[in-house]
Design an enzyme around this catalytic site. Structure first.
Site, PDB file in Angstrom:
ATOM      1  CE  LYS A 174      -1.431   3.292   2.521  1.00 20.62           C
ATOM      2  NZ  LYS A 174      -1.646   4.331   1.548  1.00 20.62           N
ATOM      3  CB  SER A 228       4.673  10.115  10.778  1.00 27.98           C
ATOM      4  OG  SER A 228       3.431   9.442  10.843  1.00 27.98           O
ATOM      5  CD  GLU A 249      13.706   1.266   9.653  1.00 29.00           C
ATOM      6  OE1 GLU A 249      14.279   2.296  10.072  1.00 29.00           O
ATOM      7  OE2 GLU A 249      14.102   0.122   9.908  1.00 29.00           O
ATOM      8  CB  CYS A 283      13.515   9.706   7.450  1.00 24.20           C
ATOM      9  SG  CYS A 283      14.508   8.699   6.350  1.00 24.20           S
ATOM     10  CD  GLU A 384      10.121  13.724  10.699  1.00 25.98           C
ATOM     11  OE1 GLU A 384       9.035  13.196  10.970  1.00 25.98           O
ATOM     12  OE2 GLU A 384      11.023  13.126  10.077  1.00 25.98           O
TER      13      GLU A 384
HETATM   14  P1  NAP Z   1       2.735   8.860   7.293  1.00 30.02           P
HETATM   15  O1  NAP Z   1       1.713   9.919   7.243  1.00 30.02           O
HETATM   16  O2  NAP Z   1       3.005   8.207   8.589  1.00 30.02           O
HETATM   17  O3  NAP Z   1       2.266   7.764   6.207  1.00 30.02           O
HETATM   18  C1  NAP Z   1       3.072   6.646   5.883  1.00 30.02           C
HETATM   19  C2  NAP Z   1       2.190   5.576   5.270  1.00 30.02           C
HETATM   20  O4  NAP Z   1       1.262   5.099   6.250  1.00 30.02           O
HETATM   21  C3  NAP Z   1       1.337   6.068   4.098  1.00 30.02           C
HETATM   22  O5  NAP Z   1       1.233   5.060   3.132  1.00 30.02           O
HETATM   23  C4  NAP Z   1      -0.006   6.321   4.783  1.00 30.02           C
HETATM   24  O6  NAP Z   1      -1.096   6.301   3.886  1.00 30.02           O
HETATM   25  C5  NAP Z   1      -0.057   5.149   5.736  1.00 30.02           C
HETATM   26  N1  NAP Z   1      -1.001   5.298   6.843  1.00 30.02           N
HETATM   27  C6  NAP Z   1      -1.543   6.426   7.343  1.00 30.02           C
HETATM   28  N2  NAP Z   1      -2.378   6.131   8.370  1.00 30.02           N
HETATM   29  C7  NAP Z   1      -2.366   4.774   8.513  1.00 30.02           C
HETATM   30  C8  NAP Z   1      -3.022   3.872   9.401  1.00 30.02           C
HETATM   31  N3  NAP Z   1      -3.853   4.282  10.346  1.00 30.02           N
HETATM   32  N4  NAP Z   1      -2.784   2.563   9.257  1.00 30.02           N
HETATM   33  C9  NAP Z   1      -1.912   2.111   8.314  1.00 30.02           C
HETATM   34  N5  NAP Z   1      -1.269   2.931   7.434  1.00 30.02           N
HETATM   35  C10 NAP Z   1      -1.489   4.254   7.543  1.00 30.02           C
HETATM   36  O7  NAP Z   1       4.134   9.383   6.737  1.00 30.02           O
HETATM   37  P2  NAP Z   1       4.436  10.193   5.415  1.00 30.02           P
HETATM   38  O8  NAP Z   1       3.923  11.582   5.575  1.00 30.02           O
HETATM   39  O9  NAP Z   1       3.996   9.407   4.225  1.00 30.02           O
HETATM   40  O10 NAP Z   1       6.039  10.192   5.396  1.00 30.02           O
HETATM   41  C11 NAP Z   1       6.802  11.085   6.137  1.00 30.02           C
HETATM   42  C12 NAP Z   1       7.295  10.442   7.419  1.00 30.02           C
HETATM   43  O11 NAP Z   1       8.009   9.247   7.119  1.00 30.02           O
HETATM   44  C13 NAP Z   1       8.288  11.318   8.163  1.00 30.02           C
HETATM   45  O12 NAP Z   1       8.018  11.260   9.545  1.00 30.02           O
HETATM   46  C14 NAP Z   1       9.639  10.679   7.846  1.00 30.02           C
HETATM   47  O13 NAP Z   1      10.650  10.936   8.792  1.00 30.02           O
HETATM   48  C15 NAP Z   1       9.249   9.242   7.799  1.00 30.02           C
HETATM   49  N6  NAP Z   1      10.244   8.443   7.049  1.00 30.02           N
HETATM   50  C16 NAP Z   1      11.050   7.598   7.754  1.00 30.02           C
HETATM   51  C17 NAP Z   1      12.029   6.866   7.092  1.00 30.02           C
HETATM   52  C18 NAP Z   1      12.934   5.916   7.840  1.00 30.02           C
HETATM   53  O14 NAP Z   1      13.476   5.014   7.209  1.00 30.02           O
HETATM   54  N7  NAP Z   1      13.131   6.073   9.139  1.00 30.02           N
HETATM   55  C19 NAP Z   1      12.166   7.004   5.709  1.00 30.02           C
HETATM   56  C20 NAP Z   1      11.315   7.866   5.034  1.00 30.02           C
HETATM   57  C21 NAP Z   1      10.349   8.586   5.716  1.00 30.02           C
HETATM   58  P3  NAP Z   1      -1.624   7.665   3.215  1.00 30.02           P
HETATM   59  O15 NAP Z   1      -0.527   8.177   2.371  1.00 30.02           O
HETATM   60  O16 NAP Z   1      -2.807   7.206   2.454  1.00 30.02           O
HETATM   61  O17 NAP Z   1      -1.960   8.590   4.347  1.00 30.02           O
END
Ligand code: NAP
Length: 496
Positions: A174, A228, A249, A283, A384
């Site tokens: 997904k 996140s 992650e 990230c 962040e």
């Molecule tokens: P996000 O809002 O947490 O979303 C990540 C994924 O989770 C998306 O596919 C999102 O779908 C899905 N999601 C949202 N709510 C969910 C739920 N209740 N149950 C299951 N899945 C759900 O993060 P983002 O805005 O896409 O990415 C930015 C974040 O990722 C930042 O905090 C960044 O630091 C982190 N990140 C971490 C790493 C690492 O390796 N540590 C690498 C890259 C990014 P939708 O898009 O449909 O909302």
């Protein structure tokens, strides 16, 4: 504009809901990049059924044979690199040299998988009893849910898909709602490379709906999630209730430390690339710069001059340094943090406003922003922001710099610029981050090394390299007793 469909059991399918959503170019909001099914739990259920069936055959395909498919996928991705990179720039805005790098990371990860298929070792150990051998092997677990963010649209799906499938699992991916197209292209490349029907499925839709459906489904054995920390905590909670394997992650608040003896020009290039590359939406982005007092004034002068020279625009233009933010909402979040920084008493050195000159008026651009005189406790130094905002903090000496570096709830990446070998080693030892760079910026992971963080950045797993395979496999310990007698560990003695 392309119309995408879910890909389940080797077939393109609309969502049973009949609903769709569109994805627009953040550099030019008038351009629709693609239309995608807005799926529901019903679509997830169909994908899981197909994946369960496919698992029964796929797990028996020998590792080296599975790895040949991964190599073919790498070859196809090499051929399509430029097209996929351009699609990625249109889909999420980062500049073309970075999107080429993102695709290259996918290629590297596929090639690593193609080698790993012939060398995934177990351990052979001596037994405490005679005529008995002891060893370990690794086996797949079943059907996985892979949930990915939007900032690395090929690299992060690759980090999950290649080790997951090579290990003999099947999966439903997904992708993030902002970047569904690139993930769709990657799934097609794997299909073209020979991944059998049902082994890899993609279902598009919102996290709250289909992400949750994956988490709660009893036939999903594990969730590999990047995103996140807030959503990560939720995922960890649900997986804990059903004892699913779960790798998380999550976010970061990475710091670059520049000590008084550092090569300042090198450190400056590092912070510009680390803070404003991918428009700060990594990230591992450098969002804090910790300067030792004697070089503070000189360095911020250098930083201001170079930051103001960065060129903003559509990332397809090779001359552009900084693309747009991924969405209007992300730009609003960034601006709200700028307002918070001002209220907290930090000094705005440069930026701090929307950029809407010329063609940029049609996109979500924001000027690269630097705050100075930031205190370590301020929200802009703790939370962040995920945008082009850098907080500069002064440290009295090396010890204080490391204390500030470690003074957040996150622990992904850190960077220390110094020529002092002893201080470099001490910093490596003390840094509470999963990745430490010496004389290099906080970003720049390589696919064959472990990647992940400490504290609120994750739950101890590491993607990348051999450690990714530990997530997707179960260790099986094997004892073979060829003595023909009843032997008892811990009780028998060898003299008997
Ligand atoms: P996000 O809002 O947490 O979303 C990540 C994924 O989770 C998306 O596919 C999102 O779908 C899905 N999601 C949202 N709510 C969910 C739920 N209740 N149950 C299951 N899945 C759900 O993060 P983002 O805005 O896409 O990415 C930015 C974040 O990722 C930042 O905090 C960044 O630091 C982190 N990140 C971490 C790493 C690492 O390796 N540590 C690498 C890259 C990014 P939708 O898009 O449909 O909302």
């Amino acid at each position: 504009m392309k119309e995408y469909k879910n890909f389940i059991n080797g077939k393109f399918m609309n969502s049973q809901s009949g609903r769709t959503f569109e994805n627009r170019n953040p550099a030019d909001w008038d351009e629709v990049v693609g239309i995608f099914p807005k799926s529901t739990a019903d679509d997830i259920n169909v994908a899981i059924e197909a994946s369960k069936k496919a698992y029964k055959k796929w797990r028996d395909v020998p590792w080296p044979k599975r790895s040949e498919i991964m190599r073919r996928a790498a070859e196809i991705l090499i051929e399509k690199k430029e097209d996929v990179a351009k699609l990625m720039t249109r889909e999420m805005g980062k500049v073309i040299k970075e999107t080429r790098g993102d695709v290259q990371e996918g290629i590297d990860t596929a090639l690593y998988a193609s080698i790993q298929g012939r060398k995934y070792y177990g351990y052979t150990l001596p037994s405490e009893l005679q005529n008995k051998s002891c060893w370990t092997r690794r086996d797949p677990l079943g059907v996985w849910g892979l949930i990915t963010p939007w900032n690395f649209p090929i690299a992060i799906p690759s980090w999950k898909i290649f080790p997951c499938l090579l290990s003999g699992n099947t999966a439903i991916i997904k992708p993030a709602t902002y970047t569904p197209a690139c993930a769709g292209e990657l799934v097609q490349i794997l299909h073209e490379a020979g991944v059998p029907d049902g082994v890899l499925n993609i279902v598009y839709g919102g996290g709250g709906e289909i992400g949750e459906a994956l988490l709660h489904h009893e036939d999903i054995v594990g969730i590999s999630f990047t995103g996140s920390s807030d959503i990560g905590k939720r995922i960890g909670e649900v997986c804990g209730q059903t004892l699913k394997r779960c790798s998380l992650e999550l976010g970061g608040k990475n710091g670059e430390v520049v000590l008084r003896d550092a090569n300042l020009d090198l450190a400056l290039d590092g912070v510009l690339w680390g803070a404003f590359g991918t428009t700060g939406q990594r990230c591992t982005a450098t969002s804090r710069l910790i300067l030792e007092e004697p070089i503070y004034d000189t360095f911020i002068e250098m930083l201001k001059t170079k930051t103001e020279k960065l060129r903003l625009g559509n990332g397809l233009d090779e001359r552009v340094d900084v693309g747009p933010l991924v969405s209007e909402a992300q730009r609003e979040t960034v601006h709200s943090y700028v307002e918070i920084g001002k209220k907290e008493g930090a000094t705005l050195l440069t930026g701090g406003e929307v950029y809407a000159e010329g063609e940029c008026a049609r996109g979500w651009f924001y000027r690269p922003t630097v705050f100075v005189d930031v205190l370590p406790t301020m929200r802009i130094a703790q939370e962040e922001i995920f945008g082009p905002v850098l907080s500069v903090i002064k440290a009295k000496n090396f010890e204080e710099a490391i204390e500030i570096l470690n003074g957040t709830v996150y622990g992904l990446s850190s960077s220390i610029y110094t020529k002092d070998l002893a201080k470099a080693h001490k910093a490596i030892e003390r840094a509470e981050t999963g990745i430490v760079y010496i004389n290099a910026q906080t970003i720049g992971a390589e696919c064959h090394l472990p990647f992940g963080g400490m504290k609120n950045t994750g739950n101890g797993h590491r993607e990348g390299g051999w450690t990714a395979y530990e997530i997707f496999t179960e260790v099986k310990t094997v004892y073979i007793d060829y003595s023909g007698t009843l032997q008892k560990a811990q009780i028998d003695t060898w003299e008997k």
